[in-house]
Each structure stands twice: as C-alpha cells, then as structure tokens.
Enzyme design. Sequence first.
Site, PDB file in Angstrom:
ATOM      1  CD  GLU A 183      29.226  -5.736 -54.632  1.00  0.00           C
ATOM      2  OE1 GLU A 183      29.485  -5.890 -53.195  1.00  0.00           O
ATOM      3  OE2 GLU A 183      28.137  -5.897 -55.088  1.00  0.00           O
ATOM      4  N   PRO A 187      26.789  -3.530 -44.632  1.00  0.00           N
ATOM      5  CG  PRO A 187      27.558  -5.199 -46.216  1.00  0.00           C
ATOM      6  CD  PRO A 187      27.059  -4.897 -44.840  1.00  0.00           C
ATOM      7  CG  ASP A 212      21.064  -4.782 -57.174  1.00  0.00           C
ATOM      8  OD1 ASP A 212      20.143  -5.211 -56.313  1.00  0.00           O
ATOM      9  OD2 ASP A 212      21.723  -5.775 -57.866  1.00  0.00           O
ATOM     10  CG  ASP A 228      31.576   3.426 -49.225  1.00  0.00           C
ATOM     11  OD1 ASP A 228      31.172   2.644 -48.859  1.00  0.00           O
ATOM     12  OD2 ASP A 228      31.536   4.557 -49.398  1.00  0.00           O
ATOM     13  CB  THR A 238      22.362  -5.994 -48.775  1.00  0.00           C
ATOM     14  OG1 THR A 238      22.830  -5.035 -48.434  1.00  0.00           O
ATOM     15  CG2 THR A 238      23.056  -6.967 -49.787  1.00  0.00           C
ATOM     16  CD  GLN A 259      27.900  -8.935 -48.330  1.00  0.00           C
ATOM     17  OE1 GLN A 259      26.634  -8.581 -48.066  1.00  0.00           O
ATOM     18  NE2 GLN A 259      28.355  -8.672 -49.407  1.00  0.00           N
TER      19      GLN A 259
END
Length: 289
Positions: free
Chosen positions: A110, A167, A160, A142, A162, A35
């Site tokens: 993460e 992703p 949490d 993942d 995006t 990203q």
Amino acid sequence: MAEDRWISESLFDDAGLRTSYRATRILHESKTEHQHLLLFESPHFGKVLMLDGATQVTSADEFIYHEMMSHVPILAHGRAQNILIVGGGDCGIAEEVLKHDTVQRLTLVEIDASVVAFAKDYFPEFTRPVLSDPRFELVIGDGLSFVEQTERRFDVVIVDSTDPHGPGEVLFSEAFYRGVRKCLNPGGIMVTQSGVPFLQPRVVQNSVKAFRTLFVDGGCYVAAIPTYTGGHLAMGWATDDIALRNVSVEELTQRYERAERFPTRYWTPQVHRAAFALPRYIDELIAQP
C-alpha cells in the site's frame, strides 16, 4: 441539530453524472500525502469511504467487491499459497483472502500509510483479524516498484486500486502488468479493479488489451455492486492457464467444501461460474482492437 450534508461523487463528471449521499455524520476528513480522504455515515449504506471524490467502500455492500476479488481467483487457482495484494490498505480484501487456510503468506503493498492507520480506527472489522494473523505482511511502498524489483513469486496477485488517476494511475499501466507477470508463478492469476464498463469503457478496454499482449488469457468477469454507479463492475482477469476461467461448478463446490465453507454473502460456486458470462456490450467492448 446540524443539517445533514449531501456529498456528491465526482468520478463520472465527464459523463455528466453525479450521485449524492446524505451524510448524517462526518467521521473523518483529511488530505493525506497522496489523496483526499473522507469517511461519513449514510442512512442506507452505513460507513462510506471516499478517496478524491470516488466511492471506495461502504459497510453495506463491501462484501460483494471483496468476496469477488478474493474468492474467484483463489478458488479458480485451486492451490494458491502465496498471495499479493497491491493497494487495498483498508484490509477488506486481505480479510477475505485469509479465510482460506491454504494461504501460507499474504503480502499487501500500500502506497499510503495513512489509509492503513485510518482503517485501524474506522474499519476494525477488516484490520483486526488481518493484522493479528501471522501469515500477513504489510509493505508501505509503490506497487510498480515492488513488482518490478521483488524476487518473490506469487500464485495470485489482486490489484485493489483506486480509479486511474492520482496514485492509482500507474496500476493501470502496461509496465505494471508486465511487472506482475514477472512475479507470478506458472499458472498464476492476476485480477484487477477495471472500472464500470458502461461509464468507463476505455478503462476496461485498455486493461484487457494490455493483458492480452502479456498473458495467454486476458479478459474480465463482472459483479453488480450498488455503490459503483453505472451497472456492472469489471474485474480484470489475466493468466497463462486458459482452463482456470472454466472451472466447473462441481469442482468449485468441492474446493469450497475443502476450504470449510466459510460464510459468504455474494460469492457462490454458481455466481463464480456465471460471472465470466459477459453481457454482450461488455464482450464486444473488450473484443475491440
């Protein structure tokens, strides 16, 4: 002196809306494997982190999102010891979770290692207490694969993510929610970032619909966060114990006192209880088939 740069959030382009921040200084800008990452200073909001054109966190109001995503499920559960966070590489939620002495182990999954490395440099107020806590475990990987493959079980899972593109898209899928359900202990709770209902109605609607096919109780609660344009932010709620959304203010107060009343700036027992009282338009939205 160079002219200030105005930076627009493009998340709500489909709704014909952009909001702009005046950036007095660009602190970091890069394209990671997953990203585009941008951090800048704003006169009112302090440090502002954007991923792919969407505001993720600001130092001025981060406490609202992080407290409500953390303390609501943990104090509603009442005896949570093992916590999983999917996403959240800035460690803001992890920092709140670890304020609970009853938490024995916190695992954070993460996908983008660059986010964690970045947070060490620019958000040490989050990362320093988390990374030095022996209860904390970081997994770079993942989130969908993790919940599908792990043999471990958790009392609370906090997603949490995006927004549902790039992703983060898989974290809004029924396959992911099914994986979370598999790794929850009986009576466990999942909470998710479920978008701004006024501008992203399908996000919260689709999430709650999936929750209700997999859990006894699926819905959302809300918080008002200034940088998340469009009104309330919905936080998805899923559990097989319907009583957990109805914990009384008196019981929440007792649990908070047993947790040694760590300082909060948004969460209170009263706000916790009231967060489940939805404005009618949101209630009607998630009631639709």
